[in-house]
Design a protein around this motif. Structure first.
Motif, PDB file in Angstrom:
ATOM      1  N   ALA A   1      11.239  -8.247  12.287  1.00  0.00           N
ATOM      2  CA  ALA A   1      12.705  -8.567  12.005  1.00  0.00           C
ATOM      3  C   ALA A   1      12.633  -9.344  10.704  1.00  0.00           C
ATOM      4  O   ALA A   1      13.653  -9.351  10.045  1.00  0.00           O
ATOM      5  N   LEU A   2      11.554 -10.119  10.257  1.00  0.00           N
ATOM      6  CA  LEU A   2      11.548 -10.958   9.368  1.00  0.00           C
ATOM      7  C   LEU A   2      11.127 -10.372   7.959  1.00  0.00           C
ATOM      8  O   LEU A   2      11.116 -10.724   6.789  1.00  0.00           O
ATOM      9  N   THR A   3      10.233  -9.127   8.083  1.00  0.00           N
ATOM     10  CA  THR A   3       9.933  -8.547   6.983  1.00  0.00           C
ATOM     11  C   THR A   3      10.088  -6.905   6.906  1.00  0.00           C
ATOM     12  O   THR A   3       9.921  -6.423   5.961  1.00  0.00           O
ATOM     13  N   LEU A   4      10.548  -6.258   7.700  1.00  0.00           N
ATOM     14  CA  LEU A   4      10.853  -4.933   7.472  1.00  0.00           C
ATOM     15  C   LEU A   4      12.214  -4.411   7.747  1.00  0.00           C
ATOM     16  O   LEU A   4      13.015  -5.240   8.650  1.00  0.00           O
ATOM     17  N   ASP A   5      12.791  -3.701   7.046  1.00  0.00           N
ATOM     18  CA  ASP A   5      14.288  -2.741   7.452  1.00  0.00           C
ATOM     19  C   ASP A   5      13.993  -2.150   8.715  1.00  0.00           C
ATOM     20  O   ASP A   5      12.761  -1.592   9.020  1.00  0.00           O
ATOM     21  N   PRO A   6      15.241  -2.173   9.383  1.00  0.00           N
ATOM     22  CA  PRO A   6      14.986  -1.405  10.879  1.00  0.00           C
ATOM     23  C   PRO A   6      14.311   0.085  10.480  1.00  0.00           C
ATOM     24  O   PRO A   6      13.766   0.655  11.482  1.00  0.00           O
ATOM     25  N   SER A   7      14.818   0.526   9.324  1.00  0.00           N
ATOM     26  CA  SER A   7      14.239   2.124   9.179  1.00  0.00           C
ATOM     27  C   SER A   7      12.786   2.341   8.950  1.00  0.00           C
ATOM     28  O   SER A   7      12.080   3.048   9.463  1.00  0.00           O
ATOM     29  N   GLU A   8      12.257   1.079   8.451  1.00  0.00           N
ATOM     30  CA  GLU A   8      10.822   0.979   8.255  1.00  0.00           C
ATOM     31  C   GLU A   8      10.053   0.874   9.573  1.00  0.00           C
ATOM     32  O   GLU A   8       9.188   1.409   9.444  1.00  0.00           O
ATOM     33  N   ALA A   9      10.720   0.040  10.389  1.00  0.00           N
ATOM     34  CA  ALA A   9      10.264  -0.416  11.568  1.00  0.00           C
ATOM     35  C   ALA A   9      10.105   0.826  12.289  1.00  0.00           C
ATOM     36  O   ALA A   9       9.028   1.215  13.279  1.00  0.00           O
ATOM     37  N   ALA A  10      10.968   1.641  12.505  1.00  0.00           N
ATOM     38  CA  ALA A  10      11.279   3.053  13.165  1.00  0.00           C
ATOM     39  C   ALA A  10      10.178   3.889  12.783  1.00  0.00           C
ATOM     40  O   ALA A  10       9.670   4.547  13.412  1.00  0.00           O
ATOM     41  N   TRP A  11       9.918   4.099  11.440  1.00  0.00           N
ATOM     42  CA  TRP A  11       9.100   4.832  10.823  1.00  0.00           C
ATOM     43  C   TRP A  11       7.794   4.675  11.177  1.00  0.00           C
ATOM     44  O   TRP A  11       6.875   5.422  11.387  1.00  0.00           O
ATOM     45  N   ILE A  12       7.316   3.173  11.128  1.00  0.00           N
ATOM     46  CA  ILE A  12       6.082   2.686  11.621  1.00  0.00           C
ATOM     47  C   ILE A  12       5.802   3.257  12.950  1.00  0.00           C
ATOM     48  O   ILE A  12       4.807   3.663  13.504  1.00  0.00           O
ATOM     49  N   GLU A  13       6.921   3.147  13.697  1.00  0.00           N
ATOM     50  CA  GLU A  13       6.501   3.411  15.125  1.00  0.00           C
ATOM     51  C   GLU A  13       6.176   4.621  15.356  1.00  0.00           C
ATOM     52  O   GLU A  13       5.628   5.020  16.372  1.00  0.00           O
ATOM     53  N   ARG A  14       6.847   5.670  14.714  1.00  0.00           N
ATOM     54  CA  ARG A  14       6.330   7.171  14.644  1.00  0.00           C
ATOM     55  C   ARG A  14       5.004   7.524  14.227  1.00  0.00           C
ATOM     56  O   ARG A  14       4.621   8.602  14.556  1.00  0.00           O
ATOM     57  N   LEU A  15       4.194   6.607  13.608  1.00  0.00           N
ATOM     58  CA  LEU A  15       2.838   6.830  13.003  1.00  0.00           C
ATOM     59  C   LEU A  15       2.207   6.810  14.512  1.00  0.00           C
ATOM     60  O   LEU A  15       2.204   6.068  15.452  1.00  0.00           O
ATOM     61  N   ASP A  16       0.636   7.340  14.229  1.00  0.00           N
ATOM     62  CA  ASP A  16      -0.236   7.240  15.172  1.00  0.00           C
ATOM     63  C   ASP A  16      -0.610   5.770  15.276  1.00  0.00           C
ATOM     64  O   ASP A  16      -0.528   5.220  14.133  1.00  0.00           O
ATOM     65  N   VAL A  17      -1.231   5.212  16.259  1.00  0.00           N
ATOM     66  CA  VAL A  17      -1.304   3.605  16.535  1.00  0.00           C
ATOM     67  C   VAL A  17      -2.155   3.153  15.499  1.00  0.00           C
ATOM     68  O   VAL A  17      -2.027   2.093  15.013  1.00  0.00           O
ATOM     69  N   GLU A  18      -3.464   3.992  15.263  1.00  0.00           N
ATOM     70  CA  GLU A  18      -4.212   3.408  14.232  1.00  0.00           C
ATOM     71  C   GLU A  18      -3.681   3.346  12.801  1.00  0.00           C
ATOM     72  O   GLU A  18      -4.507   2.933  12.045  1.00  0.00           O
ATOM     73  N   GLN A  19      -2.695   3.986  12.379  1.00  0.00           N
ATOM     74  CA  GLN A  19      -2.250   4.070  11.190  1.00  0.00           C
ATOM     75  C   GLN A  19      -1.006   2.904  10.991  1.00  0.00           C
ATOM     76  O   GLN A  19      -0.686   2.630   9.988  1.00  0.00           O
ATOM     77  N   GLN A  20      -0.547   2.382  12.126  1.00  0.00           N
ATOM     78  CA  GLN A  20       0.697   1.485  12.144  1.00  0.00           C
ATOM     79  C   GLN A  20       0.540   0.159  11.470  1.00  0.00           C
ATOM     80  O   GLN A  20       1.061  -0.200  10.594  1.00  0.00           O
TER      81      GLN A  20
END
Length: 232
Positions: A137-156
């Motif tokens: 919440a302090l470093t990412l735009d909500p859209s960025e956080a959502a994009w990371i969540e869609r990645l494989d765990v080892e890529q996040q």
């Protein structure tokens, strides 16, 4: 004799930006002759660190920075004098001939320098124990956080650090940074080495560009610069 020799790094930015990596040797002593160029104030700062590793990171990067600035200015490394602006950003005390910026993390430091424009640099060490969601919440735009969540765990984790170093380098280039916080810069998704500022661009980022740079395994790094050069 132990010496500090920074490694020149290639990058996709303007040719007037010089970039080096400093590799730390943690069993080195601050009494070694390699640290002679440090000022009394710098030695005091190094001595205030509780951990030897942190003191060595600071001292090694500062010596390497002094050496590179001295070569450009044609003076001895110990003669380089620093001061800070109102935002505590270091710059040369006796000349406006160069802008520079440094960063260090883990076993490596980075130095960026340019005689033509402002620069910023950041490097971060990926920590497997770090929960990126704890500061999302302090470093990412909500859209960025959502994009990371869609990645494989080892890529996040790597994706989070890519965003972090890009935003830090951009903010360090301005010298002031955006007052609203890193989460109001959007740099993900990443699809090349070029950092694309997405969504609405903050006013103090209109003339700033950045590129991710090759970093040792387990690290992320980025260099940024002002697209407007100095008025001479």
């Amino acid at each position: 004799m132990y010496s500090i020799e920074p490694v020149p790094l290639p990058h996709a930015g303007p040719s007037d930006i010089f970039l080096w990596r400093v590799d730390f040797v943690f069993d080195a002593s601050l009494d070694n002759a390699a640290f002679v160029p440090l000022s009394d104030e710098e030695r005091t700062r190094a001595g205030n660190f509780r951990r030897h590793e942190d003191a060595l990171r600071f001292a090694s990067v500062r010596v390497a920075l002094r050496e590179q600035l001295a070569r450009y200015l044609g003076i001895a490394a110990h003669a380089v004098r620093f001061t800070s602006d109102a935002n505590r950003r270091p710059h040369l005390a006796d000349s406006n001939a160069l802008d520079f910026n440094v960063s260090h993390a883990g076993a490596y430091g980075l130095i960026a320098m340019s005689p033509e424009r402002r620069v910023g640099v950041d490097i971060e060490h990926h920590s497997d124990k770090f929960d990126w969601r704890s500061i999302a919440a302090l470093t990412l735009d909500p859209s960025e956080a959502a994009w990371i969540e869609r990645l494989d765990v080892e890529q996040q984790l790597a994706a989070f650090y890519d965003a972090w170093v890009a935003k830090e380098a951009l903010v360090k280039t301005t010298g002031v940074g955006i007052t609203r916080g890193l989460q109001h810069l959007t740099v993900l998704p990443r699809d090349s080495v070029e950092v694309m500022l997405r969504n609405q661009i903050p006013e103090d980022m209109n003339e700033i560009a950045a590129r991710w740079i090759a970093a040792p395994e387990g690290y992320s790094a980025c260099v940024a610069w002002s697209t407007k050069t100095f008025a001479r």
